[in-house]
Design a protein around this motif. Structure first.
Motif, PDB file in Angstrom:
ATOM      1  N   ARG A 135       0.858  -1.182   0.000  1.00  0.00           N
ATOM      2  CA  ARG A 135       0.000   0.000   0.000  1.00  0.00           C
ATOM      3  C   ARG A 135       0.897   1.236   0.000  1.00  0.00           C
ATOM      4  NH1 ARG A 135      -4.950   0.406   1.424  1.00  0.00           N
ATOM      5  NH2 ARG A 135      -4.566   2.034   2.998  1.00  0.00           N
ATOM      6  N   THR A 136       0.795   2.005  -1.083  1.00  0.00           N
ATOM      7  CA  THR A 136       1.772   3.062  -1.349  1.00  0.00           C
ATOM      8  C   THR A 136       1.108   4.422  -1.508  1.00  0.00           C
ATOM      9  OG1 THR A 136       3.162   1.426  -2.488  1.00  0.00           O
ATOM     10  CG2 THR A 136       3.681   3.746  -2.867  1.00  0.00           C
ATOM     11  N   LEU A 137       1.779   5.452  -0.999  1.00  0.00           N
ATOM     12  CA  LEU A 137       1.326   6.829  -1.160  1.00  0.00           C
ATOM     13  C   LEU A 137       2.338   7.584  -2.010  1.00  0.00           C
ATOM     14  CD1 LEU A 137      -0.722   9.082  -0.221  1.00  0.00           C
ATOM     15  CD2 LEU A 137       0.966   9.623   1.568  1.00  0.00           C
ATOM     16  N   ILE A 138       1.859   8.229  -3.078  1.00  0.00           N
ATOM     17  CA  ILE A 138       2.704   9.090  -3.907  1.00  0.00           C
ATOM     18  C   ILE A 138       2.492  10.535  -3.454  1.00  0.00           C
ATOM     19  CG2 ILE A 138       3.134  10.001  -6.217  1.00  0.00           C
ATOM     20  CD1 ILE A 138       4.064   7.252  -6.219  1.00  0.00           C
ATOM     21  N   VAL A 139       3.556  11.160  -2.956  1.00  0.00           N
ATOM     22  CA  VAL A 139       3.492  12.544  -2.487  1.00  0.00           C
ATOM     23  C   VAL A 139       4.149  13.447  -3.525  1.00  0.00           C
ATOM     24  CG1 VAL A 139       4.200  14.152  -0.665  1.00  0.00           C
ATOM     25  CG2 VAL A 139       3.538  11.809  -0.085  1.00  0.00           C
ATOM     26  N   ILE A 140       3.445  14.509  -3.923  1.00  0.00           N
ATOM     27  CA  ILE A 140       3.988  15.410  -4.945  1.00  0.00           C
ATOM     28  C   ILE A 140       4.151  16.845  -4.434  1.00  0.00           C
ATOM     29  CG2 ILE A 140       3.343  14.091  -6.991  1.00  0.00           C
ATOM     30  CD1 ILE A 140       0.736  15.474  -7.120  1.00  0.00           C
ATOM     31  N   GLY A 141       3.926  17.037  -3.128  1.00  0.00           N
ATOM     32  CA  GLY A 141       4.139  18.354  -2.557  1.00  0.00           C
ATOM     33  C   GLY A 141       3.834  18.379  -1.075  1.00  0.00           C
ATOM     34  N   ARG A 142       4.551  19.226  -0.333  1.00  0.00           N
ATOM     35  CA  ARG A 142       4.294  19.466   1.088  1.00  0.00           C
ATOM     36  C   ARG A 142       5.168  20.627   1.528  1.00  0.00           C
ATOM     37  NH1 ARG A 142       8.588  17.413   4.257  1.00  0.00           N
ATOM     38  NH2 ARG A 142       9.835  15.856   3.173  1.00  0.00           N
ATOM     39  N   GLU A 143       4.893  21.144   2.717  1.00  0.00           N
ATOM     40  CA  GLU A 143       5.737  22.194   3.278  1.00  0.00           C
ATOM     41  C   GLU A 143       7.093  21.606   3.661  1.00  0.00           C
ATOM     42  OE1 GLU A 143       4.051  24.413   6.463  1.00  0.00           O
ATOM     43  OE2 GLU A 143       2.106  24.650   5.473  1.00  0.00           O
ATOM     44  N   ASP A 144       8.157  22.302   3.303  1.00  0.00           N
ATOM     45  CA  ASP A 144       9.488  21.831   3.676  1.00  0.00           C
ATOM     46  C   ASP A 144       9.616  21.752   5.192  1.00  0.00           C
ATOM     47  OD1 ASP A 144      10.170  21.750   1.032  1.00  0.00           O
ATOM     48  OD2 ASP A 144      11.255  23.657   1.031  1.00  0.00           O
ATOM     49  N   VAL A 164       0.580   1.781 -10.231  1.00  0.00           N
ATOM     50  CA  VAL A 164      -0.091   0.485 -10.372  1.00  0.00           C
ATOM     51  C   VAL A 164       0.721  -0.431 -11.284  1.00  0.00           C
ATOM     52  CG1 VAL A 164      -2.152  -0.662 -11.268  1.00  0.00           C
ATOM     53  CG2 VAL A 164      -2.375   1.421  -9.906  1.00  0.00           C
ATOM     54  N   LEU A 165       1.217   0.112 -12.402  1.00  0.00           N
ATOM     55  CA  LEU A 165       2.029  -0.699 -13.311  1.00  0.00           C
ATOM     56  C   LEU A 165       3.302  -1.176 -12.619  1.00  0.00           C
ATOM     57  CD1 LEU A 165       2.716  -0.347 -16.999  1.00  0.00           C
ATOM     58  CD2 LEU A 165       4.705  -0.129 -15.511  1.00  0.00           C
ATOM     59  N   ALA A 166       3.882  -0.316 -11.771  1.00  0.00           N
ATOM     60  CA  ALA A 166       5.140  -0.650 -11.107  1.00  0.00           C
ATOM     61  C   ALA A 166       4.967  -1.680 -10.003  1.00  0.00           C
ATOM     62  CB  ALA A 166       5.770   0.616 -10.527  1.00  0.00           C
ATOM     63  N   GLY A 167       3.729  -1.935  -9.575  1.00  0.00           N
ATOM     64  CA  GLY A 167       3.492  -2.981  -8.592  1.00  0.00           C
ATOM     65  C   GLY A 167       2.983  -2.510  -7.252  1.00  0.00           C
ATOM     66  N   GLY A 168       2.681  -1.209  -7.122  1.00  0.00           N
ATOM     67  CA  GLY A 168       2.149  -0.704  -5.867  1.00  0.00           C
ATOM     68  C   GLY A 168       0.640  -0.618  -5.878  1.00  0.00           C
ATOM     69  N   GLU A 169       0.050  -0.598  -4.696  1.00  0.00           N
ATOM     70  CA  GLU A 169      -1.385  -0.348  -4.548  1.00  0.00           C
ATOM     71  C   GLU A 169      -1.549   1.069  -4.020  1.00  0.00           C
ATOM     72  OE1 GLU A 169      -5.142  -1.547  -1.671  1.00  0.00           O
ATOM     73  OE2 GLU A 169      -3.445  -2.934  -1.841  1.00  0.00           O
ATOM     74  N   ASN A 170      -2.159   1.923  -4.806  1.00  0.00           N
ATOM     75  CA  ASN A 170      -2.327   3.313  -4.415  1.00  0.00           C
ATOM     76  C   ASN A 170      -3.328   3.412  -3.261  1.00  0.00           C
ATOM     77  OD1 ASN A 170      -2.620   6.077  -4.224  1.00  0.00           O
ATOM     78  ND2 ASN A 170      -3.151   6.406  -6.371  1.00  0.00           N
ATOM     79  N   VAL A 171      -2.886   3.938  -2.112  1.00  0.00           N
ATOM     80  CA  VAL A 171      -3.789   4.043  -0.965  1.00  0.00           C
ATOM     81  C   VAL A 171      -4.902   5.070  -1.206  1.00  0.00           C
ATOM     82  CG1 VAL A 171      -2.048   3.325   0.710  1.00  0.00           C
ATOM     83  CG2 VAL A 171      -2.340   5.759   0.201  1.00  0.00           C
ATOM     84  N   MET A 172      -4.745   5.885  -2.250  1.00  0.00           N
ATOM     85  CA  MET A 172      -5.766   6.876  -2.592  1.00  0.00           C
ATOM     86  C   MET A 172      -6.533   6.480  -3.854  1.00  0.00           C
ATOM     87  SD  MET A 172      -5.134   8.773  -0.066  1.00  0.00           S
ATOM     88  CE  MET A 172      -6.425   9.962  -0.434  1.00  0.00           C
ATOM     89  N   ALA A 173      -6.522   5.202  -4.189  1.00  0.00           N
ATOM     90  CA  ALA A 173      -7.129   4.739  -5.441  1.00  0.00           C
ATOM     91  C   ALA A 173      -8.626   5.000  -5.514  1.00  0.00           C
ATOM     92  CB  ALA A 173      -6.851   3.247  -5.629  1.00  0.00           C
TER      93      ALA A 173
END
Length: 259
Positions: A135-144, A164-173
């Protein structure tokens, strides 16, 4: 077309890789790849296209983003052909490459490039087949320096498809959006086993360790196991011809064992 202006970095990369680079006379202010784009006239970006500068280049094709309605209207008035593009899913990368090949006179090379990409992606997908999907989360921004202002990939779009192609399950799917804000409470509820943070800039020595330490404060499985990956590579967020590299890099992060 012999004089192309591209306002979209992903499309600029596509034009160069299919052999239409010599036809490109103008690019956006955010184009950095390939190196040859530095020799082309910069004409602004998504929110600030410089129409006068575009016009001065005497283009016979302008690549615009689908939301640039005002620019499109001005191009119509000036009788300048345009190609409207929007970031979509992973499959749109190769379909756009083939379409651009036909439009620019490089159909054969475009088909070769698209087929190579599809073959590479198929191999990465096959490598993940049969493995447990973390179960994976992709983060594309946050406060430093904090976990405030988290902006993450939702359940549709290019980054979701890559994961998904790479083998992860998106926790925000289950959220049908390309990107969304995530609160600290929602982060705890989603409980990702792996966090992949995509950063487009290089950091000074020591900065990565500092930002990883921020993640270790989160009470989520990924923090406890050390499966937090900060990837400082701008190409990973561009839905262009380097998607094979992006998929492979994300797959490596998804399946890197706990530390």
């Amino acid at each position: 077309p012999k004089r192309i202006v591209s306002l979209i970095p992903a499309v600029t990369e596509m034009l160069f890789v299919i052999g239409a680079g010599d036809q490109v006379v103008g690019v956006s202010s955010f184009d950095t790849y390939p190196a040859d784009v530095e020799t082309r006239q910069k004409v602004g970006g998504l929110f600030d296209p410089n129409f006068e500068r575009i016009l001065a280049l005497r283009p016979d094709l302008v690549v615009t983003y689908g939301s640039q309605d005002e620019l499109t209207t001005r191009l119509k008035t000036a009788n300048i052909p345009w190609f409207s593009y929007r970031h979509g899913g992973l499959a749109d990368v190769t379909s756009t490459i083939r379409t651009l090949g036909v439009q620019t006179g490089h159909a054969d090379q475009a088909n070769i490039v698209a087929t190579q990409i599809e073959t590479e992606l198929a191999a990465i997908k096959a490598r993940a087949t049969g493995k447990a999907r973390p179960r994976t989360l992709i983060v594309i921004g946050r406060e430093d320096g904090s976990l405030r202002g988290l902006f993450v990939s939702g359940g549709v779009g290019f980054l979701h498809d890559l994961l998904v192609l790479a083998g992860g399950e998106n926790v925000m799917a289950d959220v049908p959006r390309e990107g969304l804000q995530l609160s600290s409470e929602q982060l705890l509820v989603r409980a990702p086993e792996v966090v992949i943070e995509l950063r487009g800039q290089n950091w000074p020595v020591g900065r990565r360790a500092e930002e990883l330490a921020v993640w270790r404060q989160a009470r989520i499985p990924a923090s406890r196991s050390g499966r937090i990956h900060i990837l400082n590579d701008p190409s990973l967020m561009i839905p262009g011809p380097r998607v094979g590299h992006a998929a492979r890099t994300i797959a490596d992060a998804v399946f890197l064992p706990a530390r």
